[in-house]
Motif scaffolding. Structure first.
Motif: not given
Length: 711
Positions: A541-542, A545, A548, A550-551, A568-569, A573, A602, A607, A609
């Motif tokens: 996940p890092e 992110r 860019g 986020s889904r 956190r997400w 999402n 998204g 953002t 996906t």
């Protein structure tokens, strides 16, 4: 060829990374206009959950079968409405106009629902107990030939499809056994052993069994050969029908026809029927998947500037450049390849001297993955840094270091040995193209190293900036990442951008944790708002992110995140499409609109996906193709090649049923667009027209995969 591993506990089906080898009669050895895209590979693709034991083999749940619909009507049926050329066996004659009408009718008739033709299309050989047990178990009626299919198979007598080819035509030995000692006559195409849900290479032969067969020849074909092939086809059709009747099945009659219009007249009067003309030139009516994939790849990786004066892209078409001198905008062409050696100072000085008297020069450099840790030599690293300095001096003449030295060494002297006076005007900045066949694979090492050197950023920042800011799609081998990480300190210490602290550092040089979790590849950017990847990408996940993203849309494979990361997400999402295995049985059609709505949200939120399954080649690729078809208005064949090119070094492999579902999705989208244009009260059926038929699509996919298949 895939096999089922039967153990006490459920484990994934083991399947080889490649489709089964093609037999002699199924070679699909047709001349192509281009070579395959290099550096692709077919990855291992799990097929779902294995049976619990060798005694009880139960396939995954499948939708309840519905009653088969009646066979579609055909311009060719009944055959008695056409001229009879032979009585025994019966062969009929048709004109090019009739053929055009028949093909038009086929292409505008909806395909049967998937449950009506599967698992029959997978290939159910009576002796293949693994395939039978997995797909049909004790339901023998599922083995029956579907009554809802009526297709057209065009056969070119003589078999030379490189010239004078009608759309969708095949060679006789692709569907018929031409030996009289074969009782069935149709080519035995169903696999006798192993398990596979990707038998694309057998589809032309299977569909021929439920087809009216049309035989034709070109101007060079002996009429006796045309007659012989037509007679053989007619005899085989009747043998096949007799065999079905003996097993209690009953199908409508299929017949054999001969195209009586000469090919040159067809070419003149009905160009919509011609795939390859009599001169061997493909027409606009044909779609060669290999060529289309290459075109999409070149469009995706076309040359672009990723730092001052330096571009990355595919190897230019030198013939086009020669024809159009204005197209040669680069001064230096650096080709990266497996056979190249690291150029030394003498070589670079020589190229520099050539540049003073010519429009452009060419330099070779080793490809990505060729400098292997931990055995790389100091000379190789020195050569990489020397190349970076050489490129930088060419593109930054106001910061001359190595070029000025080289130039002085080569400057002419007068009779007294003094260096002649030269102009002190600064040289013009040069443009450099780093290129390779596909535009990204072999050139990634040098491009990343140079970006680090020119911009003064560590490897992880170079990776993200080139992809996210410079919009370059690229693939890096794990050994390249290890090499650049190991020599990062030296690259940055020599970077002109950091000399005298000319720029502020954009963060710590220490590698982030996401870098250690990578195997060299980023998720593949299919569209600006949609990425295609695997479960490893999803569990980083890092990295996502940082890109860019986020889904997350998970198809059949949930992410392994702790609850803190999920919170956190945000639950809104993260979407999981559950209970969909890559087994050739579980459908995806019912999930298309839900998945595309999630991806579309998204896009609205500005953002991206990530769509993933386990490997990122089948289930998730199917969803991405469906989105490309819906958002870009592309037919399935074109959307398939679009996504396949952008999956970079991995070959997407949606299985047979998913491909069929996508063809049905194509029909749905066409009806939807027709309804929007005409209103709900209009006849929306007129909006359906397939660009290619099922057997032709599968044949093209098999031809694309064959260069990567292991014999």
């Amino acid at each position: 060829m895939a096999t089922v591993v039967v153990q006490q506990h459920q484990v994934p089906l083991r399947q080889s990374p490649t489709p089964p080898p093609l037999g002699a009669a199924l070679t699909l050895n047709i001349p192509r206009t281009s070579t395959p895209v290099p550096n692709k590979h077919i990855p291992y693709c799990p097929a779902g959950s294995a049976p619990p034991s060798s005694q009880t083999i139960t396939p995954p749940n499948s939708p309840q079968a519905k009653s088969s619909t009646a066979q579609p009507r055909s311009v060719l049926h009944p055959a008695t409405s056409h001229t009879k050329l032979l009585n025994t066996p019966p062969v009929f004659g048709i004109s090019a106009k009739t053929l055009s009408l028949a093909l038009e009718q086929i292409s505008t008739t909806p395909l049967p629902d998937p449950h009506q033709v599967f698992p029959w299309l997978h290939g159910l050989h009576a002796e293949n107990q693994i395939q039978l047990a997995f797909f049909v178990a004790k339901k023998k009626w599922l083995r029956r030939t579907p009554k809802c299919l009526r297709a057209i198979t065009i056969v070119k007598a003589g078999g030379d499809l490189s010239v004078s080819r009608l759309k969708g035509s095949v060679a006789p030995d692709e569907i018929l056994s031409l030996c009289d000692n074969n009782d069935k006559g149709f080519l035995e195409c169903d696999p006798r052993e192993g398990f596979s849900v990707r038998n694309f290479h057998i589809q032309a032969a299977k569909i021929a069994r439920v087809s009216d067969i049309i035989v034709y020849g070109d101007q060079t074909t002996d009429q006796r050969i045309i007659k012989s092939v037509a007679e053989r086809a007619s005899i085989v059709q009747r043998r096949w029908r007799k065999e079905l009747e003996s097993s209690g099945q009953c199908l409508e009659h299929f017949n054999t026809f001969v195209l009586t219009t000469p090919f040159e007249e067809v070419e003149r009067e009905h160009p919509e029927l011609i795939a390859v003309d009599s001169a061997g030139k493909p027409t606009a009516q044909s779609m060669d998947f290999l060529q289309w994939e290459r075109d999409e790849m070149c469009e995706m990786s076309k040359a672009s500037e990723f730092t001052q004066g330096v571009y990355q892209g595919p190897t230019p078409d030198w013939n086009s450049v020669a024809e159009n001198h204005s197209g040669n905008i680069f001064d230096v062409f650096i080709e990266t390849g497996d056979q190249a050696q690291v150029p030394d100072d003498e070589c670079l000085s020589s190229r520099l001297q050539q540049l003073e008297s010519s429009d452009s020069v060419h330099v070779d450099f080793p490809s990505s993955g060729s400098i292997l840790p931990p055995s790389w030599s100091t000379a190789e690293v020195d050569g990489l840094l020397c190349m970076c300095r050489w490129i930088y001096d060419l593109t930054h003449p106001d910061n001359i270091t190595s070029i000025s030295t080289s130039t002085r060494q080569q400057s002419p002297k007068d009779q007294d040995g003094d260096i002649q006076m030269t102009s002190f005007a600064p040289p013009e900045p040069r443009k450099v193209l780093i290129h390779c066949a596909d535009g990204y694979t072999e050139s990634t090492l040098l491009s990343l190293a140079y970006y680090m050197y020119a911009e003064g950023v560590p490897v992880h920042a170079a990776w993200l900036q080139m992809h996210c800011e410079r919009k370059r799609n690229f693939f890096a081998y794990p050994c390249d990442v290890a090499l650049l990480t190991s020599i990062q300190e030296r690259i940055l210490s020599e970077s002109p951008a950091r000399r005298g602290r000319l720029i502020a550092q954009k963060g710590s040089d220490d590698p982030p944790t996401w870098l250690s979790k990578m195997d060299g590849s980023l998720p593949s950017r299919i569209l600006p708002y949609m990425y295609l990847g695997n479960l490893t990408h999803a569990n980083n996940p890092e990295l996502l992110r940082s890109m860019g993203i986020s889904r997350i849309l998970s198809i059949g494979e949930p992410v392994s995140w702790d609850q803190k990361e999920k919170d956190r997400w945000g639950a809104e999402n993260l979407v999981l499409v559950d209970k969909v295995q890559d087994n050739g049985i579980d459908p995806l059609t019912d999930e298309f609109e839900r998945c595309l709505e999630f991806i579309g949200q998204g896009k609205k939120d500005n953002t991206a996906t990530l769509v993933h399954c386990r490997v990122g080649v089948s289930r998730s690729a199917t969803i991405c193709i469906a989105e490309v078809m819906a958002s870009m208005g592309l037919s399935f064949p074109r959307a398939y090649c679009f996504v396949r090119a952008r999956r970079l070094n991995v070959i997407i492999q949606p299985h047979l049923r998913f491909v069929y579902e996508l063809l049905k999705w194509d029909e749905h989208l066409q009806l939807q667009r027709a309804g929007n244009e005409k209103g709900e009260g209009k006849d929306r059926s007129r909006g359906i027209k397939r660009e290619m038929e099922w057997q032709s699509v599968c044949r093209e996919i098999a031809c694309m995969n064959r260069p990567y298949a292991r014999s």
